[in-house]
Design an enzyme around this catalytic site. Sequence first.
Site, mmCIF file in Angstrom:
data_model
loop_
_atom_site.group_PDB
_atom_site.id
_atom_site.type_symbol
_atom_site.label_atom_id
_atom_site.label_comp_id
_atom_site.label_asym_id
_atom_site.label_seq_id
_atom_site.Cartn_x
_atom_site.Cartn_y
_atom_site.Cartn_z
ATOM 1 N N ALA A 21 20.219 -5.861 5.011
ATOM 2 C CA ALA A 21 19.658 -5.309 3.964
ATOM 3 C C ALA A 21 18.436 -6.804 3.119
ATOM 4 C CB ALA A 21 20.817 -5.457 2.602
ATOM 5 N N ASN A 157 -4.549 5.781 -3.312
ATOM 6 C CA ASN A 157 -4.389 4.911 -1.680
ATOM 7 C C ASN A 157 -5.025 3.229 -2.370
ATOM 8 O OD1 ASN A 157 -3.363 7.096 0.028
ATOM 9 N ND2 ASN A 157 -5.411 6.401 0.715
ATOM 10 N N GLY A 163 -4.313 2.239 3.024
ATOM 11 C CA GLY A 163 -5.564 3.393 3.054
ATOM 12 C C GLY A 163 -6.530 3.337 2.655
ATOM 13 N N HIS A 170 -9.000 3.145 -7.928
ATOM 14 C CA HIS A 170 -9.517 5.175 -7.842
ATOM 15 C C HIS A 170 -8.456 6.044 -7.065
ATOM 16 C CE1 HIS A 170 -10.719 3.726 -3.836
ATOM 17 N NE2 HIS A 170 -10.422 5.193 -3.781
ATOM 18 N N PHE A 312 10.043 5.246 16.645
ATOM 19 C CA PHE A 312 11.099 6.477 16.072
ATOM 20 C C PHE A 312 11.185 6.962 15.223
ATOM 21 C CE2 PHE A 312 15.466 6.889 13.420
ATOM 22 C CZ PHE A 312 16.536 7.461 14.767
ATOM 23 N N GLU A 313 10.364 7.058 14.813
ATOM 24 C CA GLU A 313 10.513 7.511 12.763
ATOM 25 C C GLU A 313 9.098 8.829 13.627
ATOM 26 O OE1 GLU A 313 10.287 4.057 12.794
ATOM 27 O OE2 GLU A 313 11.671 3.619 10.833
#
Length: 350
Positions: A21, A157, A163, A170, A312-313
């Site tokens: 963890a 973002n 991003g 904003h 993997f994702e």
Amino acid sequence: MPELRKDPITGRWVIISTDRAKRPTDFSREGMKLKGGFCPFCYGNETKTPPEVLAYRPSKNGGPSPQRDSPGWNLRVVPNKFPALGIEGGLARQAEGMFDKMNGIGAHEVIIETPEHDKTLATIPDKRVEDVFWAFRDRILDLKQDKRFKYILIFKNHGEPAGASLEHPHSQLIALPILPKQVIEELEGSKQYFVYKERCVFCDIIRQEIENPIRVVAENSDFVTLAPYAPRFPFETWILPKRHESSFENSPTHVYESLAKAVKLLLQKADGVLDNPAYNLVIHTSPVQDPSSDHYHWHIEFMPKLTKTAGFEWGTGFYINPTPPEEAARFLREADVSQPSAPAVQPVPA
Ligand SMILES: [Zn+2]
Ligand SMILES: [Zn+2]
Ligand SMILES: [Zn+2]
């Protein structure tokens, strides 16, 4: 032993690693730094953006409000200068052999949340945060009259890793002629649950989580902030209205005040625990042309950018989350925001 957990709304599985963890300090990241330079969202540069579609300008001493596209605003909404979709024209849906296409019609707007370049939603006054949510509502109510749009997504973002290409605070709004896949999954999942149980799955989650609040981060009269049972990302947190409501824009007036408080508190806590992380925040609400529903329940999802999405994702569509939500919730719950932490962003050296 790692755990596989299933999200009760979408049925999506996640892997929660429990033995390795990760604590907040285990996520090594570069601190957020302001780069400075020319900013089209600062006072005096109003003509460097497309003309505003909405602005909140307090009039001084009852005098006339300042002119459009000039300084004096608290909040300003402008079309995105480099929109992902264009506003003019019809959808012209057609086939190209077996493939489907349509014109890239949509609205893409930027909500400039404050004139203060170096502030954030965590550091502006509550009332200003509330204004941001009123602006979202005003824009949704206006855009939903355009029947070409099926969905209006509002998102934020914050920070370059999440991003953001401009550092001035904003949010963005995109009105789409189609329903996003993620939203369809939530709509269909909550519909199925409702057919089976005759209850809203989100209302059930709220009830159960408040009863045994190990994943609850905070609560006020109208909202609960919690780590979901099967989060995709470490410190993923949701803010849910306690009273059932399927559409963000249909909430009663006082709800926006409580929402501003809930969002600001979460962001302050995250700044403290995760050292001013970059993050994405999205509002999930009903499709704009749908009537109120008993099964869908609008909410906010907050995802600090602490890990990268890897093979993997991408290959499976499910996620490995290194921080159990019970631990993430505890860190956020116990974070004391009464002491102002370090400034959210490092000022530009003079
Ligand atoms: Zn600026
Ligand atoms: Zn509900
Ligand atoms: Zn959602």
